[in-house]
Design a protein around this motif. Structure first.
Motif, PDB file in Angstrom:
ATOM      1  N   LEU A   1       0.903  -1.085   0.149  1.00 50.81           N
ATOM      2  CA  LEU A   1      -0.050   0.031  -0.025  1.00 50.81           C
ATOM      3  C   LEU A   1       0.901   1.141  -0.050  1.00 50.81           C
ATOM      4  O   LEU A   1       0.477   2.027  -0.720  1.00 50.81           O
ATOM      5  CB  LEU A   1      -1.043  -0.035   1.183  1.00 50.81           C
ATOM      6  N   LEU A   2       1.864   1.515   1.048  1.00 57.03           N
ATOM      7  CA  LEU A   2       2.830   2.428   0.717  1.00 57.03           C
ATOM      8  C   LEU A   2       3.483   2.662  -0.560  1.00 57.03           C
ATOM      9  O   LEU A   2       3.257   3.649  -0.936  1.00 57.03           O
ATOM     10  CB  LEU A   2       3.717   2.283   1.910  1.00 57.03           C
ATOM     11  N   ALA A   3       3.901   1.611  -1.115  1.00 58.03           N
ATOM     12  CA  ALA A   3       4.943   1.764  -2.481  1.00 58.03           C
ATOM     13  C   ALA A   3       3.605   2.095  -3.519  1.00 58.03           C
ATOM     14  O   ALA A   3       3.972   2.894  -4.339  1.00 58.03           O
ATOM     15  CB  ALA A   3       5.451   0.250  -2.587  1.00 58.03           C
ATOM     16  N   GLY A   4       2.561   1.438  -3.587  1.00 58.82           N
ATOM     17  CA  GLY A   4       1.526   1.600  -4.461  1.00 58.82           C
ATOM     18  C   GLY A   4       1.314   3.240  -4.380  1.00 58.82           C
ATOM     19  O   GLY A   4       0.761   3.805  -5.519  1.00 58.82           O
ATOM     20  N   THR A   5       1.139   3.846  -3.204  1.00 61.21           N
ATOM     21  CA  THR A   5       0.766   5.211  -3.222  1.00 61.21           C
ATOM     22  C   THR A   5       1.736   6.060  -3.714  1.00 61.21           C
ATOM     23  O   THR A   5       1.427   7.284  -4.115  1.00 61.21           O
ATOM     24  CB  THR A   5       0.288   5.825  -1.725  1.00 61.21           C
ATOM     25  N   LEU A   6       2.953   5.761  -3.942  1.00 57.86           N
ATOM     26  CA  LEU A   6       4.142   6.444  -4.728  1.00 57.86           C
ATOM     27  C   LEU A   6       3.997   5.978  -6.192  1.00 57.86           C
ATOM     28  O   LEU A   6       3.921   6.763  -6.962  1.00 57.86           O
ATOM     29  CB  LEU A   6       5.294   6.213  -4.130  1.00 57.86           C
TER      30      LEU A   6
ATOM     31  N   HIS B   1       2.240   2.818 -18.524  1.00 55.21           N
ATOM     32  CA  HIS B   1       1.142   2.102 -18.735  1.00 55.21           C
ATOM     33  C   HIS B   1       1.263   0.998 -17.926  1.00 55.21           C
ATOM     34  O   HIS B   1       0.145   0.656 -17.393  1.00 55.21           O
ATOM     35  CB  HIS B   1       0.778   1.927 -20.278  1.00 55.21           C
ATOM     36  N   ALA B   2       2.049   0.127 -18.160  1.00 57.15           N
ATOM     37  CA  ALA B   2       2.475  -1.252 -17.690  1.00 57.15           C
ATOM     38  C   ALA B   2       2.300  -1.234 -16.245  1.00 57.15           C
ATOM     39  O   ALA B   2       1.778  -1.807 -15.426  1.00 57.15           O
ATOM     40  CB  ALA B   2       3.717  -1.944 -18.438  1.00 57.15           C
ATOM     41  N   VAL B   3       2.954  -0.263 -15.666  1.00 56.34           N
ATOM     42  CA  VAL B   3       3.309  -0.164 -14.066  1.00 56.34           C
ATOM     43  C   VAL B   3       1.933   0.190 -13.489  1.00 56.34           C
ATOM     44  O   VAL B   3       1.578  -0.263 -12.639  1.00 56.34           O
ATOM     45  CB  VAL B   3       4.306   0.941 -13.560  1.00 56.34           C
ATOM     46  N   HIS B   4       1.182   1.275 -14.263  1.00 48.84           N
ATOM     47  CA  HIS B   4      -0.179   1.766 -13.710  1.00 48.84           C
ATOM     48  C   HIS B   4      -1.015   0.504 -13.779  1.00 48.84           C
ATOM     49  O   HIS B   4      -2.084   0.483 -12.827  1.00 48.84           O
ATOM     50  CB  HIS B   4      -0.609   2.894 -14.723  1.00 48.84           C
ATOM     51  N   ASP B   5      -1.221  -0.009 -14.930  1.00 49.54           N
ATOM     52  CA  ASP B   5      -2.350  -1.253 -14.960  1.00 49.54           C
ATOM     53  C   ASP B   5      -2.157  -2.146 -14.151  1.00 49.54           C
ATOM     54  O   ASP B   5      -2.891  -2.706 -13.569  1.00 49.54           O
ATOM     55  CB  ASP B   5      -2.260  -1.807 -16.500  1.00 49.54           C
ATOM     56  N   VAL B   6      -0.533  -2.830 -13.957  1.00 50.08           N
ATOM     57  CA  VAL B   6      -0.510  -3.833 -13.087  1.00 50.08           C
ATOM     58  C   VAL B   6      -0.605  -3.562 -11.655  1.00 50.08           C
ATOM     59  O   VAL B   6      -1.096  -3.936 -10.721  1.00 50.08           O
ATOM     60  CB  VAL B   6       0.901  -4.462 -13.073  1.00 50.08           C
ATOM     61  N   GLY B   7      -0.067  -2.133 -11.470  1.00 50.68           N
ATOM     62  CA  GLY B   7      -0.234  -1.522  -9.891  1.00 50.68           C
ATOM     63  C   GLY B   7      -1.754  -1.370  -9.535  1.00 50.68           C
ATOM     64  O   GLY B   7      -2.121  -1.639  -8.166  1.00 50.68           O
ATOM     65  N   ALA B   8      -2.494  -1.238 -10.452  1.00 46.33           N
ATOM     66  CA  ALA B   8      -3.928  -0.951 -10.175  1.00 46.33           C
ATOM     67  C   ALA B   8      -4.565  -2.155  -9.519  1.00 46.33           C
ATOM     68  O   ALA B   8      -5.221  -2.351  -8.526  1.00 46.33           O
ATOM     69  CB  ALA B   8      -4.617  -0.496 -11.286  1.00 46.33           C
ATOM     70  N   ASN B   9      -4.155  -3.353 -10.234  1.00 43.47           N
ATOM     71  CA  ASN B   9      -4.840  -4.626  -9.706  1.00 43.47           C
ATOM     72  C   ASN B   9      -4.019  -4.715  -8.589  1.00 43.47           C
ATOM     73  O   ASN B   9      -4.847  -5.438  -7.598  1.00 43.47           O
ATOM     74  CB  ASN B   9      -4.332  -5.782 -10.884  1.00 43.47           C
ATOM     75  N   ILE B  10      -2.830  -4.722  -8.145  1.00 41.56           N
ATOM     76  CA  ILE B  10      -2.051  -4.884  -7.037  1.00 41.56           C
ATOM     77  C   ILE B  10      -2.746  -4.054  -5.822  1.00 41.56           C
ATOM     78  O   ILE B  10      -2.862  -4.590  -4.818  1.00 41.56           O
ATOM     79  CB  ILE B  10      -0.499  -4.782  -7.310  1.00 41.56           C
ATOM     80  N   MET B  11      -2.898  -2.820  -6.189  1.00 39.32           N
ATOM     81  CA  MET B  11      -3.558  -1.861  -5.066  1.00 39.32           C
ATOM     82  C   MET B  11      -4.878  -2.635  -4.744  1.00 39.32           C
ATOM     83  O   MET B  11      -5.236  -2.478  -3.520  1.00 39.32           O
ATOM     84  CB  MET B  11      -3.407  -0.485  -5.836  1.00 39.32           C
ATOM     85  N   ILE B  12      -5.862  -2.772  -5.848  1.00 41.58           N
ATOM     86  CA  ILE B  12      -6.846  -3.194  -5.456  1.00 41.58           C
ATOM     87  C   ILE B  12      -7.131  -4.437  -4.580  1.00 41.58           C
ATOM     88  O   ILE B  12      -7.660  -4.495  -3.360  1.00 41.58           O
ATOM     89  CB  ILE B  12      -7.853  -3.673  -6.793  1.00 41.58           C
TER      90      ILE B  12
END
Length: 181
Positions: A93-98, A137-148
């Motif tokens: 969560l902390l990493a994702g917010t960055l 795009h790749a980080v944002h797309d994968v990151g969104a799924n990880i963050m959810i």
């Protein structure tokens, strides 16, 4: 002998502000993916970017605060795997917010678009950089799924602490001082 266990007001405020910003941004981002390309979508993306930049700034403050204070201490005994899962989830969560806002900036800058906050320009439009855009795009797309997934695990943990452990974790996150022996 009991000692008071509480979190700083800054920690609590940052937690809730970032939570609302990130959950709202994730939901809004999913909505934007379904939205047809139009001038209206561009202004909605501008709103999404503005919230993302604000989340990034708050997350930087939270990162510094967390580095000083550490992650919150558990209030009840849990199995080792649960403690490990909680720690990994907090770190995600902390990493994702960055990384979510940073990857969003990469997408914009790589696409030749400006980045601003509610009309205040921060990064002007420039030349397109396809590689930067694709990585973003790749980080944002994968990151969104990880963050959810991380948000859902975090909420599940909060529910467990409230309904099963009844250890005061939610009360602490709402600013109450918890006595612990």
């Amino acid at each position: 002998m009991s000692r008071a266990i509480s979190l700083s007001k800054l920690t609590i405020r940052l937690h809730w502000l970032i939570a609302v910003g990130m959950i709202g941004s994730l939901a809004f981002g999913i909505y934007l993916d379904e939205f047809a390309a139009s001038a209206n979508k561009g202004s909605l993306i501008g709103l999404h970017k503005s919230v993302g930049v604000i989340v990034l700034l708050l997350a930087l403050v939270r990162l510094i605060n967390t580095a000083k204070q550490g992650l919150p201490t558990p209030l009840s005994e849990s199995a080792a795997w649960q403690l490990s899962a909680a720690k990994v989830t907090h770190i995600l969560l902390l990493a994702g917010t960055l990384f979510m806002p940073i990857s969003g900036v990469m997408m914009s800058v790589g696409g030749g678009y400006p980045v601003g906050v509610f009309g205040l320009p921060l990064i002007p439009a420039g030349d397109e950089n396809e590689m930067l855009s694709q990585i973003g795009h790749a980080v944002h797309d994968v990151g969104a799924n990880i963050m959810i997934a991380a948000v859902l695990l975090h909420v599940a943990g909060a529910v467990k602490h409230s309904l099963i452990d009844k250890d005061g974790t939610m009360a602490r996150m709402l600013g109450k001082q918890i006595g612990n022996s």
